[in-house]
Design a protein around this motif. Sequence first.
Motif, mmCIF file in Angstrom:
data_model
loop_
_atom_site.group_PDB
_atom_site.id
_atom_site.type_symbol
_atom_site.label_atom_id
_atom_site.label_comp_id
_atom_site.label_asym_id
_atom_site.label_seq_id
_atom_site.Cartn_x
_atom_site.Cartn_y
_atom_site.Cartn_z
ATOM 1 N N PRO A 101 0.801 -1.235 0.000
ATOM 2 C CA PRO A 101 0.000 0.000 0.000
ATOM 3 C C PRO A 101 0.831 1.282 0.000
ATOM 4 C CG PRO A 101 0.139 -0.858 2.226
ATOM 5 C CD PRO A 101 0.900 -1.828 1.357
ATOM 6 N N TYR B 245 -4.555 -1.482 -0.499
ATOM 7 C CA TYR B 245 -4.922 -0.128 -0.067
ATOM 8 C C TYR B 245 -5.034 -0.068 1.444
ATOM 9 C CZ TYR B 245 -7.701 4.038 0.854
ATOM 10 O OH TYR B 245 -8.157 5.234 1.357
ATOM 11 N N ASP B 246 -4.339 0.894 2.031
ATOM 12 C CA ASP B 246 -4.415 1.151 3.462
ATOM 13 C C ASP B 246 -4.669 2.644 3.641
ATOM 14 O OD1 ASP B 246 -4.041 1.609 6.158
ATOM 15 O OD2 ASP B 246 -2.257 0.352 6.327
ATOM 16 N N THR C 126 -1.786 4.889 2.185
ATOM 17 C CA THR C 126 -1.884 5.107 0.747
ATOM 18 C C THR C 126 -2.444 6.486 0.434
ATOM 19 O OG1 THR C 126 -2.416 2.750 0.559
ATOM 20 C CG2 THR C 126 -2.737 4.125 -1.411
ATOM 21 N N ASN D 280 -8.310 -4.610 0.619
ATOM 22 C CA ASN D 280 -8.423 -3.897 1.894
ATOM 23 C C ASN D 280 -7.293 -4.391 2.801
ATOM 24 O OD1 ASN D 280 -9.204 -2.857 4.405
ATOM 25 N ND2 ASN D 280 -11.381 -2.997 3.894
ATOM 26 N N TYR D 281 -6.141 -3.732 2.726
ATOM 27 C CA TYR D 281 -4.951 -4.242 3.402
ATOM 28 C C TYR D 281 -5.137 -4.413 4.915
ATOM 29 C CZ TYR D 281 -0.147 -4.724 4.965
ATOM 30 O OH TYR D 281 0.994 -5.176 5.565
ATOM 31 N N PRO D 282 -5.675 -3.429 5.644
ATOM 32 C CA PRO D 282 -5.816 -3.627 7.099
ATOM 33 C C PRO D 282 -6.697 -4.822 7.455
ATOM 34 C CG PRO D 282 -6.057 -1.318 6.534
ATOM 35 C CD PRO D 282 -6.082 -2.067 5.244
#
Length: 521
Positions: free
Chosen positions: A158, A185-186, A190, A212-214
């Motif tokens: 991200p 994406y974070d 990002t 959705n990285y988290p």
Amino acid sequence: MALQDNIVQIVSHPHLSPKQKSNYLALEAENSLPYVAVSEQVNNAMTDGIICDMFEGHAPFKPRYVLPDYAKYLQQGSEYLELSPAEDFDDALNALTILYHHVPSVTNIPVYLGQLDGLLMPFTLGLDDDAIYRKLKRFWILLDRTLPDAFMHVNIGPTDNIICRTILRIDAELQQIAPNLTFMYDPAVTPDDLLLLATTNICQCSKPHIANYPLHAETFDERGFGIVSCYNALPLAGGANTLVRLNLKQVAIKATSIADFFEQTLTHYCQLTYELIEARSAFLHQQSHFFDSFLVKEQLIDESRFAPMFGIYGMAEAVNILQALPTRDLADVGSTNSVNQSGYGHELEANELGLRISAALDKIVKSTPVTYGYKGRALLHSQSGISLDKGVTPGVRMPYGTEPDPISHIQALAKHHQYYTAGISDILTIDETIKSNPQAMFQLCKGALSSGFREFTANVANNDLVRVTGYMVKRSDIETFKQCGSRTNTTGLAAEAAINTGILQRQARVIAHEQSPLVYE
């Protein structure tokens, strides 16, 4: 058809390349062996189409998906491959290219090529932007031409960096079906202009996925994870030893009531699914000797980080069947195309029933131990369908052609995403007018991820590049496949899916004003 007849058909096929013929011949050889030992109940469930082994083969001698620790490999080199640690950018690209040809998967081509920006950024010192662009573009072309399979998958993000931005630029320029691409994406890391670049790419070539990285990161440990194949999330330095999927539509048909579905039928067929998972995993881990390979000895993978994927599909049909009990007419709900724009995906009661099924599956998977799993468990997966599926919708998706406007689509399915830790994806099909307003795709993506989507994926109507289940194909290649075949292994699957599953019947929607259109006088 007898084995010898199958072999003759393969070797004399006019449109298969020698390499493709070799792959099919290998499958015939493996499937001539006895199937792994399972009970009569499991055999019957497989014959009836309730449980599916994803055609992984009768004697699984390699994992379905493998995610090597490529960073460790670049740092230490490889005794087996007689390679020293990478010292510069060219070394790194060369070393990765070599290892890719030694990483197996269900397709015999690696499904995970690494978090490329994280891998390559340490080697960019002394290179200007143009040099990086030229080297990466050659590498991107090489991957598509030498590993011609749309299931191989690159991850980026991200963080904002030159490798990430250059790969997005190259991917939009070349518009190749491979590699598949996920942008992590974070929102805490990002920048918006980088996400906008990624979503603008979607407008042009229906790539990349936006992960959705988290949400993914909290599922796995500090060593990390990767997005592979279509959109499957798995532990880094591990993978999936097998994927067995459960047809919820067929399970619902067996139920006499909604209560019976939850209290008896679903539990019974989940148990049978686990029996098949255990049998297939045991052969791989105990008899195949795969985990004696150099990948393990050089600590690029760890046997304890492999997990079975417990896949499900047919949620839409299952919900509609259960809601029609006890006076259902199975002929009316047996076909995907017969589902009207009501029921699952459109009505609150139906959506709540679907969410209840997902929650029940999550509870079963989290509470059921497996012999060979990630922290002793399988991982729940919303399976994206295969080319042979007829009359049943992938995963928890809505039936093709019945999709509402994109915002309603996201709102209807977002809550499912919390449960499917090994991957879930809904493909939004957007009208091509989005190309003149890429900001709308950006806002839709941010809204989906903030609503709980693990993965944002969209096709844009009339693009030549189109996403099938999670992998890419060119419409033009589908049209020519029957006449001349394809150099790409996955085109045949896509052509079959276009006929059997209705992937080209997805309903293209516009984002704005569809729910409450305005009329100006």
